[in-house]
Structures are given as structure tokens and as C-alpha cells.
Motif scaffolding. Structure first.
Motif, short mmCIF file in Angstrom:
data_model
loop_
_atom_site.label_atom_id
_atom_site.label_comp_id
_atom_site.label_asym_id
_atom_site.label_seq_id
_atom_site.Cartn_x
_atom_site.Cartn_y
_atom_site.Cartn_z
N ALA A 51 17.55 41.04 -4.58
CA ALA A 51 18.36 41.38 -5.77
C ALA A 51 19.11 40.16 -6.28
CB ALA A 51 19.34 42.51 -5.44
N ALA A 52 19.67 39.38 -5.37
CA ALA A 52 20.42 38.18 -5.79
C ALA A 52 19.49 37.17 -6.44
CB ALA A 52 21.12 37.56 -4.58
N GLY A 53 18.33 36.94 -5.84
CA GLY A 53 17.38 35.98 -6.41
C GLY A 53 16.85 36.44 -7.76
N TYR A 54 16.50 37.72 -7.86
CA TYR A 54 15.94 38.24 -9.11
C TYR A 54 17.02 38.23 -10.20
CZ TYR A 54 12.44 41.07 -11.71
OH TYR A 54 11.51 41.54 -12.60
N ALA A 55 18.26 38.57 -9.86
CA ALA A 55 19.34 38.56 -10.86
C ALA A 55 19.54 37.15 -11.43
CB ALA A 55 20.64 39.07 -10.25
N ALA A 56 19.58 36.16 -10.56
CA ALA A 56 19.78 34.78 -11.02
C ALA A 56 18.59 34.30 -11.86
CB ALA A 56 19.97 33.86 -9.82
N CYS A 57 17.39 34.61 -11.41
CA CYS A 57 16.20 34.21 -12.14
C CYS A 57 16.13 34.90 -13.50
CB CYS A 57 14.95 34.53 -11.32
SG CYS A 57 13.44 33.85 -12.02
N PHE A 58 16.42 36.20 -13.52
CA PHE A 58 16.35 36.96 -14.77
C PHE A 58 17.41 36.47 -15.76
CE2 PHE A 58 16.71 40.52 -17.68
CZ PHE A 58 15.37 40.79 -17.94
N LEU A 59 18.60 36.15 -15.28
CA LEU A 59 19.63 35.64 -16.19
C LEU A 59 19.20 34.30 -16.79
CD1 LEU A 59 22.38 35.87 -17.55
CD2 LEU A 59 23.39 34.85 -15.49
N GLY A 60 18.59 33.44 -15.98
CA GLY A 60 18.08 32.18 -16.51
C GLY A 60 17.02 32.41 -17.57
N ALA A 61 16.12 33.37 -17.32
CA ALA A 61 15.08 33.71 -18.30
C ALA A 61 15.69 34.31 -19.55
CB ALA A 61 14.08 34.67 -17.67
N PHE A 62 16.76 35.10 -19.37
CA PHE A 62 17.46 35.71 -20.51
C PHE A 62 18.04 34.62 -21.41
CE2 PHE A 62 21.13 37.73 -22.57
CZ PHE A 62 20.56 38.89 -23.08
N HIS A 63 18.66 33.61 -20.81
CA HIS A 63 19.20 32.50 -21.61
C HIS A 63 18.07 31.75 -22.34
CE1 HIS A 63 23.36 32.88 -20.50
NE2 HIS A 63 23.12 32.71 -19.21
N ALA A 64 16.96 31.51 -21.65
CA ALA A 64 15.83 30.82 -22.27
C ALA A 64 15.27 31.63 -23.44
CB ALA A 64 14.74 30.54 -21.24
N ALA A 65 15.13 32.94 -23.24
CA ALA A 65 14.63 33.81 -24.31
C ALA A 65 15.61 33.85 -25.47
CB ALA A 65 14.38 35.22 -23.78
N GLY A 66 16.89 33.89 -25.17
CA GLY A 66 17.90 33.88 -26.22
C GLY A 66 17.82 32.62 -27.07
N ASP A 75 28.04 33.82 -21.93
CA ASP A 75 28.77 34.83 -21.15
C ASP A 75 27.95 36.06 -20.79
OD1 ASP A 75 31.09 33.25 -21.12
OD2 ASP A 75 31.75 34.07 -23.05
N ALA A 76 26.64 36.00 -20.95
CA ALA A 76 25.79 37.12 -20.53
C ALA A 76 25.83 37.24 -19.02
CB ALA A 76 24.35 36.91 -21.01
N GLN A 77 25.62 38.46 -18.54
CA GLN A 77 25.60 38.74 -17.10
C GLN A 77 24.48 39.72 -16.79
OE1 GLN A 77 29.39 40.21 -15.78
NE2 GLN A 77 30.52 38.68 -16.94
N VAL A 78 23.92 39.59 -15.60
CA VAL A 78 22.88 40.51 -15.13
C VAL A 78 23.29 41.02 -13.75
CG1 VAL A 78 20.48 40.75 -14.41
CG2 VAL A 78 21.03 39.38 -16.42
#
Length: 140
Positions: A51-66, A75-78
Motif C-alpha cells: 500500500a505504501a509503495g503503490y500510494a507513492a507511485c500513484f501520487l507520482g503518476a498523478f502529478h505527471a498526468a496533471g 498539494d494532492a494526496q493519495v
């Protein structure tokens, strides 16, 4: 695939009731089954680590997609939940839920950015696709 980085971790002892560490010793911890599965709950468990690894990875992908969609993801959070359950065919399986909060985006834009992150960018999402149910919730 051309590997850009490779992480190496070691497990010893009883697996879920044992020890894990990374090659560089930055992570070095006991693993214990959670109380809900009859364990002591006094260490981390594989679902927490995932969960910790996926959350960090997904947030990074979220910033890239944004960035690609020209959306402000500041200030986005996952928060990522990983649930473990029994498979009908025997054995176990996991399910994942991402709760995404992006205070500078509308609900529709947050959903669009999260969908792009999940569908196109996040390597954890690519690895789990077709094997793990993943739900994405937008949290206002």
C-alpha cells in the motif's frame, strides 16, 4: 524492458512472520501478520508495504498526468488501501482502493488526472491490471 532502476529486497524467517530488508538497508523491519489474521500485529505486513509503495507511485503518476493535462496537482494526496481476501478458487487475492484528494482541481478534473495516471503512467497500475481490482475514489 530496459531497466532504469532495480530495487532488491530480502525476506527471511517465516515470510509474513519474519524479516525484510532492502539491499541498502534503508528498510529493515520485522514482518508480522495483522491481528485480523491471527498474528501479533507488532510488525509491518506485506499489504502495508505494498500500500505504501503503490500510494507513492500513484501520487507520482498523478502529478505527471496533471502536468500533461495542464492541471495543478499541488498539494494532492493519495491514500491507498490494500485488502487481502480469499479467492473462490482457493488461495488469496488482494484488492486496492486509491482515495485521491486534489484541492486545486474539480472532481471531474481530479478523476480525469487519476484515470490517466492509472491507465497510462503508473507502473504499479500496469503490473496489477487484469489481476487486481483497483478502485479510484475522488475525495473532496
Amino acid at each position: 524492458m530496459e531497466a532504469l532502476y532495480t530495487a532488491l529486497a530480502h525476506a527471511s524467517g517465516g515470510g509474513r512472520d519474519g524479516h525484510v530488508r532492502t539491499e541498502d538497508d534503508r528498510l529493515d523491519t520485522a514482518t508480522r501478520p495483522p491481528k485480523e489474521l491471527g498474528g501479533s500485529g507488532e510488525g509491518l505486513n506485506p499489504e502495508q508495504l505494498f500500500a505504501a509503495g503503490y500510494a507513492a507511485c500513484f501520487l507520482g503518476a498523478f502529478h505527471a498526468a496533471g502536468k500533461e493535462l495542464e492541471n495543478d496537482t499541488t498539494d494532492a494526496q493519495v491514500s491507498t488501501s490494500v485488502s487481502l481476501g480469499k479467492r473462490a478458487a482457493g488461495g488469496f487475492e488482494i484488492a486496492v482502493t486509491h482515495d485521491v484528494h486534489a484541492p486545486n482541481l474539480s472532481e471531474a478534473d481530479t478523476k480525469a488526472v487519476a484515470t490517466k495516471a492509472h491507465d497510462e503512467i503508473c507502473p504499479y497500475s500496469h503490473a496489477t491490471r487484469g489481476n487486481v481490482d483497483v478502485t479510484i475514489n475522488v475525495i473532496p
